[in-house]
Scaffold this motif. Structure first.
Motif, PDB file in Angstrom:
ATOM      1  N   GLN A   1       3.158   0.406   0.559  1.00  0.00           N
ATOM      2  CA  GLN A   1       1.891   0.073  -0.103  1.00  0.00           C
ATOM      3  C   GLN A   1       2.020  -1.223  -0.891  1.00  0.00           C
ATOM      4  O   GLN A   1       1.131  -2.081  -0.843  1.00  0.00           O
ATOM      5  N   GLU A   2       3.122  -1.376  -1.615  1.00  0.00           N
ATOM      6  CA  GLU A   2       3.311  -2.582  -2.429  1.00  0.00           C
ATOM      7  C   GLU A   2       3.500  -3.811  -1.541  1.00  0.00           C
ATOM      8  O   GLU A   2       2.967  -4.885  -1.814  1.00  0.00           O
TER       9      GLU A   2
ATOM     10  N   SER B   1       2.349  -4.123   1.472  1.00  0.00           N
ATOM     11  CA  SER B   1       1.056  -4.375   2.098  1.00  0.00           C
ATOM     12  C   SER B   1       0.182  -5.251   1.203  1.00  0.00           C
ATOM     13  O   SER B   1      -0.502  -6.171   1.685  1.00  0.00           O
ATOM     14  N   ARG B   2       0.211  -4.967  -0.111  1.00  0.00           N
ATOM     15  CA  ARG B   2      -0.542  -5.815  -1.040  1.00  0.00           C
ATOM     16  C   ARG B   2      -0.013  -7.245  -1.005  1.00  0.00           C
ATOM     17  O   ARG B   2      -0.780  -8.206  -1.001  1.00  0.00           O
TER      18      ARG B   2
ATOM     19  N   ALA C   1      -1.092  -9.556   1.955  1.00  0.00           N
ATOM     20  CA  ALA C   1      -2.406 -10.204   1.922  1.00  0.00           C
ATOM     21  C   ALA C   1      -2.326 -11.637   1.411  1.00  0.00           C
ATOM     22  O   ALA C   1      -3.212 -12.453   1.678  1.00  0.00           O
TER      23      ALA C   1
END
Length: 375
Positions: A56-57, A59-60, A63
């Motif tokens: 999740q981290e 993935s951020r 971006a």
């Protein structure tokens, strides 16, 4: 002529630095076996919930991969300082791609041509390699016959050689033994005349029998002291390559002069942050690993061997056996441990209970076969 010889001839035809000719690259064997206990990795997998948090981290971070990462990795430094405690702030922290790069940057900043680094062998085999790569002379300091390092001896060698950098590995690799505060203090005082940087390499600190006895406690009032750490071992992030140090702010300022721009990627920063925020889960296996380490020590003693009392996640052991023969015997059984090149000694990582059992059963089987009379 073999392909290897062809490549060697082609390499030698290049304008390679003279001091690199004939050298071989660092690298422990990477073999496909059932039980791999040779590189002091945390053999427990990253827990599923921590894996999800890292994804999740990252993935951020993905971006924004079209932009350079935070060159100062400020948030990571803040959270590392919080993890270490002892009143440290982000100004005291620096991070890089593994503690090897930390040590390399320190040598780039404080070593170089005409300068030297002293460490006490046997110790981590990368120190002389990093020294060679930075044109810093490596001085192999001496330990006692039992591989201990008395403070008086260490201080005297510092006064004799007057190195630019001293590296104290604690817990030491390959012996697994930790240094008392007296050794660090004696070395630091002895280094005042040569204005040496004193690095305490604490890659295995979380596995210590007394984790509170860290050299981080000694940083206050010692502006030339550096404590190096890694997330490869206790945090089970060997594949992420994240190391860091704690020191006076001006040490980090010195390293800024030699670091590559944006050296710590956004993905690395995101991974480290997720790990730190889930450190309770990641560090949950540390006590289990210490139990297996102590089990190895106890069982090897029972077998008549001589293991060192370890403060790391591995055990260094010796005895009246053929080290190479035992290493090969274990490998044939699918257990890979480390031949550290010291006669009559080997090193094994403390793994899971099942991995540890496979190792111990293999050693016992070898000793029984070696003691049995020929048929």
């Amino acid at each position: 002529m073999t392909a290897t010889n062809d490549r060697t001839d082609l390499l030698n035809a290049l304008p390679l630095r003279d001091d690199l000719r004939g050298k071989t690259p660092y690298g422990a064997p990477q073999l496909d076996v059932a039980v791999t206990l040779n590189t002091n990795e945390n053999t427990h997998p990253v827990p599923d919930d921590v894996q999800a948090a890292i994804v999740q981290e990252v993935s951020r971070a993905a971006a924004g991969l079209n932009r350079y990462p935070d060159r100062e990795f400020t948030v990571l430094r803040e959270e590392l300082a919080q993890y270490l405690g002892h009143g440290l702030t982000a100004e005291n922290i620096w991070a890089a791609n593994g503690s090897n790069e930390i040590l390399q940057q320190l040598m780039q900043a404080f070593g170089g041509p005409g300068r030297s680094v002293l460490s006490f062998v046997p110790t981590y085999s990368m120190y002389p390699i990093l020294s060679a790569g930075t044109n810093t002379a490596f001085i192999p300091g001496q330990r006692a016959r039992d591989f201990t390092l008395p403070p008086e001896s260490a201080a005297e060698q510092v006064r004799e050689h007057q190195p630019s950098i001293v590296i104290l590995c604690s817990p030491n690799n390959p012996t697994g033994t930790a240094l008392d505060d007296e050794v660090v203090d004696a070395v630091y005082q002895a280094s005042e005349a040569s204005n040496s940087i004193v690095v305490v390499d604490e890659a295995y600190a979380e596995f210590s029998r007394n984790p509170a006895a860290t050299a981080i406690r000694l940083l206050d009032g010692r502006p030339r002291l550096v404590v190096s750490r890694t997330m490869s071992k206790a945090f089970a992030l060997a594949g992420a390559r994240i190391g860091y140090f704690a020191a006076a702010p001006q040490i980090a300022d010195a390293v800024r002069l030699v670091r590559l721009p944006y050296h710590l990627s956004a993905v690395s920063q995101a991974t480290a942050l997720a790990a730190l925020r889930h450190r309770t889960a990641l560090l949950a296996d540390v006590e289990s690993i210490k139990m297996q380490r102590d089990r190895i020590v106890d069982d090897l003693k029972r077998m008549g061997l001589g293991p060192s009392e370890s403060d790391s996640n591995f055990v260094f052991f010796g005895g009246a056996f053929d080290a190479r023969a035992l290493w090969e015997y274990l490998l044939e059984r699918g257990v890979l441990i480390r031949d550290v090149g010291i006669d009559g000694h080997l090193r094994v990582t403390a793994g899971t209970e099942e991995e540890t059992t496979a190792f111990l059963e293999g050693v016992e089987s070898y000793l029984e076969s070696a003691a049995a009379p020929p048929a």
